[in-house]
Design a protein around this motif. Structure first.
Motif, PDB file in Angstrom:
ATOM      1  N   ALA A  74       0.674  -1.111  -0.043  1.00 57.85           N
ATOM      2  CA  ALA A  74       0.194  -0.189  -0.035  1.00 57.85           C
ATOM      3  C   ALA A  74       0.602   1.090   0.005  1.00 57.85           C
ATOM      4  CB  ALA A  74      -0.951  -0.135   1.665  1.00 57.85           C
ATOM      5  N   ILE A  75       2.066   1.584   0.866  1.00 63.45           N
ATOM      6  CA  ILE A  75       2.626   2.009   1.276  1.00 63.45           C
ATOM      7  C   ILE A  75       3.280   2.895  -0.275  1.00 63.45           C
ATOM      8  CG2 ILE A  75       4.666   2.843   1.894  1.00 63.45           C
ATOM      9  CD1 ILE A  75       2.834   3.705   3.563  1.00 63.45           C
ATOM     10  N   THR A  76       4.037   1.167  -1.205  1.00 60.73           N
ATOM     11  CA  THR A  76       4.769   1.805  -2.426  1.00 60.73           C
ATOM     12  C   THR A  76       3.428   1.891  -3.438  1.00 60.73           C
ATOM     13  OG1 THR A  76       6.227  -0.335  -1.737  1.00 60.73           O
ATOM     14  CG2 THR A  76       6.144   0.685  -4.383  1.00 60.73           C
ATOM     15  N   ASN A  77       2.326   1.602  -3.514  1.00 62.43           N
ATOM     16  CA  ASN A  77       1.728   2.280  -3.819  1.00 62.43           C
ATOM     17  C   ASN A  77       1.012   3.894  -4.139  1.00 62.43           C
ATOM     18  OD1 ASN A  77       1.402  -0.130  -5.584  1.00 62.43           O
ATOM     19  ND2 ASN A  77      -0.210  -1.179  -4.393  1.00 62.43           N
ATOM     20  N   LEU A  78       0.875   4.202  -2.474  1.00 62.16           N
ATOM     21  CA  LEU A  78       0.817   5.386  -2.951  1.00 62.16           C
ATOM     22  C   LEU A  78       1.361   6.073  -2.883  1.00 62.16           C
ATOM     23  CD1 LEU A  78      -1.627   6.805  -1.100  1.00 62.16           C
ATOM     24  CD2 LEU A  78      -0.201   6.489   0.712  1.00 62.16           C
ATOM     25  N   GLU A 135      -3.156  12.838 -15.687  1.00 57.59           N
ATOM     26  CA  GLU A 135      -4.024  13.557 -16.719  1.00 57.59           C
ATOM     27  C   GLU A 135      -5.020  14.431 -15.879  1.00 57.59           C
ATOM     28  OE1 GLU A 135      -4.635  12.249 -20.062  1.00 57.59           O
ATOM     29  OE2 GLU A 135      -2.009  11.539 -20.795  1.00 57.59           O
ATOM     30  N   VAL A 136      -5.591  15.162 -16.606  1.00 55.20           N
ATOM     31  CA  VAL A 136      -6.891  15.340 -15.200  1.00 55.20           C
ATOM     32  C   VAL A 136      -8.004  14.979 -15.630  1.00 55.20           C
ATOM     33  CG1 VAL A 136      -8.880  17.112 -14.962  1.00 55.20           C
ATOM     34  CG2 VAL A 136      -6.333  17.827 -15.899  1.00 55.20           C
ATOM     35  N   ASP A 137      -8.049  14.062 -16.362  1.00 52.33           N
ATOM     36  CA  ASP A 137      -9.407  12.928 -17.188  1.00 52.33           C
ATOM     37  C   ASP A 137      -8.975  11.611 -15.378  1.00 52.33           C
ATOM     38  OD1 ASP A 137     -10.133  14.113 -19.178  1.00 52.33           O
ATOM     39  OD2 ASP A 137      -8.622  13.162 -20.120  1.00 52.33           O
ATOM     40  N   VAL A 138      -8.008  10.878 -14.861  1.00 51.96           N
ATOM     41  CA  VAL A 138      -8.103   9.857 -14.504  1.00 51.96           C
ATOM     42  C   VAL A 138      -7.327  10.573 -13.340  1.00 51.96           C
ATOM     43  CG1 VAL A 138      -6.512   8.315 -16.106  1.00 51.96           C
ATOM     44  CG2 VAL A 138      -5.388   9.768 -14.734  1.00 51.96           C
ATOM     45  N   GLN A 156      -8.754   8.823  -5.786  1.00 50.24           N
ATOM     46  CA  GLN A 156      -9.567   7.963  -4.690  1.00 50.24           C
ATOM     47  C   GLN A 156      -9.066   7.121  -4.629  1.00 50.24           C
ATOM     48  OE1 GLN A 156     -12.969   7.206  -7.477  1.00 50.24           O
ATOM     49  NE2 GLN A 156     -14.298   8.842  -6.642  1.00 50.24           N
ATOM     50  N   GLU A 157      -7.997   6.716  -5.247  1.00 52.40           N
ATOM     51  CA  GLU A 157      -7.000   4.879  -4.720  1.00 52.40           C
ATOM     52  C   GLU A 157      -5.920   5.495  -3.606  1.00 52.40           C
ATOM     53  OE1 GLU A 157      -5.127   1.353  -5.783  1.00 52.40           O
ATOM     54  OE2 GLU A 157      -6.758   2.394  -5.169  1.00 52.40           O
ATOM     55  N   LYS A 179      -6.191   4.597   3.536  1.00 54.26           N
ATOM     56  CA  LYS A 179      -7.270   4.079   4.958  1.00 54.26           C
ATOM     57  C   LYS A 179      -6.687   2.485   5.074  1.00 54.26           C
ATOM     58  CE  LYS A 179     -12.141   2.478   5.767  1.00 54.26           C
ATOM     59  NZ  LYS A 179     -11.420   1.499   7.193  1.00 54.26           N
ATOM     60  N   ILE A 180      -5.630   2.260   3.911  1.00 53.48           N
ATOM     61  CA  ILE A 180      -5.750   0.620   4.404  1.00 53.48           C
ATOM     62  C   ILE A 180      -3.844   0.668   5.824  1.00 53.48           C
ATOM     63  CG2 ILE A 180      -4.536  -1.532   3.649  1.00 53.48           C
ATOM     64  CD1 ILE A 180      -5.831  -0.816   0.781  1.00 53.48           C
ATOM     65  N   CYS A 181      -3.315   1.883   5.659  1.00 51.39           N
ATOM     66  CA  CYS A 181      -2.322   1.689   5.985  1.00 51.39           C
ATOM     67  C   CYS A 181      -2.428   2.137   7.990  1.00 51.39           C
ATOM     68  CB  CYS A 181      -1.034   3.142   5.450  1.00 51.39           C
ATOM     69  SG  CYS A 181      -0.101   2.675   3.678  1.00 51.39           S
TER      70      CYS A 181
END
Length: 63
Positions: free
Chosen positions: A10-14, A27-30, A36-37, A43-45
């Protein structure tokens, strides 16, 4: 069955999301999806840190 992410995953992805934001790679579109991710990963951490803290307190009380 969905695999639960470890704290380190989770920390690595964050960190990856943060680095991409800092570098302007998102990009603004994502952007909303990435925020949200990031919130989900935070929250997981927090949950994992809270559980570890509670476990350590219990262990210390038993000593």
């Amino acid at each position: 069955m969905e695999k639960k992410e470890t704290y380190n995953e989770a920390i690595t992805n964050l960190q990856e999301i943060y680095d991409d934001l800092e570098a302007g790679k998102i990009e603004v579109d994502v952007l909303s999806e990435k925020v949200q991710e990031a919130a989900r990963l935070i929250k997981i951490c927090k949950d994992k840190l809270y559980r570890v803290d509670e476990d350590v307190k219990k262990i210390m009380e038993e000593i």
